[in-house]
Design an enzyme around this catalytic site. Sequence first.
Site, PDB file in Angstrom:
ATOM      1  CE  LYS A  77      -0.940   5.182 -17.919  1.00  0.00           C
ATOM      2  NZ  LYS A  77       0.425   5.733 -18.051  1.00  0.00           N
ATOM      3  CB  SER A 152       2.794   2.624 -18.668  1.00  0.00           C
ATOM      4  OG  SER A 152       2.616   3.992 -18.361  1.00  0.00           O
ATOM      5  CB  SER A 176       4.133   6.303 -19.954  1.00  0.00           C
ATOM      6  OG  SER A 176       4.808   5.231 -19.391  1.00  0.00           O
TER       7      SER A 176
HETATM    8  N1  GLN Z   1       8.987   2.847 -19.592  1.00  0.00           N
HETATM    9  C1  GLN Z   1       9.085   3.742 -18.481  1.00  0.00           C
HETATM   10  C2  GLN Z   1       9.031   2.969 -17.194  1.00  0.00           C
HETATM   11  O1  GLN Z   1       8.733   1.804 -17.231  1.00  0.00           O
HETATM   12  C3  GLN Z   1       8.024   4.790 -18.582  1.00  0.00           C
HETATM   13  C4  GLN Z   1       7.011   4.843 -17.532  1.00  0.00           C
HETATM   14  C5  GLN Z   1       6.115   6.011 -17.571  1.00  0.00           C
HETATM   15  O2  GLN Z   1       6.383   7.032 -18.234  1.00  0.00           O
HETATM   16  N2  GLN Z   1       5.048   5.949 -16.796  1.00  0.00           N
HETATM   17  O3  GLN Z   1       9.300   3.495 -16.142  1.00  0.00           O
END
Ligand code: GLN
Length: 490
Positions: A77, A152, A176
């Site tokens: 990532k 994400s 995420s």
């Molecule tokens: N959807 C969550 C957020 O927007 C997850 C983010 C993550 O795990 N990096 O914070």
Amino acid sequence: MFSFSSILQYQNELAQNNTSCVEAVTHYLQQIEQNKRLNAFTEAYAQEALEKAKQLDDKRNNGAPLKKLHGVIIAIKDVICYKGHTVTAASKILTGFTSLYSATAVQRLLDEDAIIIGSTNCDEFAMGSTNENSVYGKVLNALDETKVPGGSSGGSAVALQAGLCMAALGSDTGGSVRQPADFCGIIGFKPTYGSISRYGLIAYASSFDQIGIFGKCMEDIALLLEIMSGPDEYDSTVISQKTSTQGAYEAYTNFKFSSENEKKYRIAYFKEALFHPSLDIEIKENILSLIDKLRSAGHKVEAIDFDLLDYVVPAYYVLTTAEASSNLSRYDGIRFGYRSNAPVKELTDFYKHTRSEGFGKEVQRRIMLGTFVLSAGFYDAYYSKAQQVRRMLVDKTIAIFNEFDVVVMPTSPTTAFGFADANDDPVAMYLADIYTVFANLTGVPGIAIPLFKHSNGMPFGVQVMANKQDDVTLLQVASHLMKEYDMHDR
Ligand code: GLN
């Protein structure tokens, strides 16, 4: 044609000279090229990956002993540093920034002769649930290109889903890795907080962030976990004593070949989670029927009260935005990345211009929210309260895992939705994190596994969580569930 089902299978093929690392890399580079429209990669390291593959083939042909990840092709990532390669967190503010060092996790993969094939698209600074908050544009779900891949770590999920790599790394601060895995129909694992060093992982919320793994099978995940985890002098939040994750592969495989079928587990589920009004009815029914089947198979499965469920999302967003507002203060246009050209007289104006132009809308919203909850006068009402909720959740977790091996939950209230249906209301989007943030608030490991297919055609599964540092049990239970209760016609 080159095909891949597990690291073990690939390495056996290499040993028998049925394939080569060059053939494997060539295959994946072609796939990446052919699937460019999915927008999963921000950059593929084509030349370099081929060169490394050639070196590894030579090494093998010369009879050198093979390392654990010999020729294994991994995507990372775009929030994970790889020395000499661009890392941007999918943000304009890091345009053109090159990593000065490799993340510990990446270095440990390289030390075992893995090949990093490229970096993957994601939501800006890992903030989001659809992968739409990226300076590189959205990523498409390969099962249905009108649908979001989740976020994400959407690019990493799609890279594995569409067969563009053998395994991928993501980061999981509030779901995420698990949520995009669920939306894409693949396995996504977040280890115990402190298992894998965060050194070289661009920080969103440091007390929540953890590198996670997308893998084809549980063995691959156990192997990558074993290699990446363990103490690191550059990250003091890594568990310092020897942990079970460091022997994860051996523990996992030994167990698998001995007693897996006889073992009966103690499984809990939260009533409030399964009967939550936001949960899709088919997801609920499938998980309830899974629970029945587990009970009939002799496992102890019990419903437990979890009256704190409605507080997890607010606590998560107060605490993570507070941490983010501090972590992201370093992007000032002076030290690295994007810098505004707007004419200014004062240094603070320069900061303001750079940060307003460099950060996207969602990231700005979170920085402001975080600054607000930490400000004098509001600190006690928001930040301290959220810390108290976190404490209560941790206490509850300790009590639960005194009695149970694992907790099962949905991963997301819905399956992957269409780009057109994505909700513009940020709060509605935040509320969809209801099932994943618990594991990050408490530090326990969690895994999303694909088991079912919805009548709308999209996959979904369950999320399983275990006690802190009980990652191996988690992988064992997840593997058992996939073996016995996979409803896909694969
Ligand atoms: N959807 C969550 C957020 O927007 C997850 C983010 C993550 O795990 N990096 O914070």
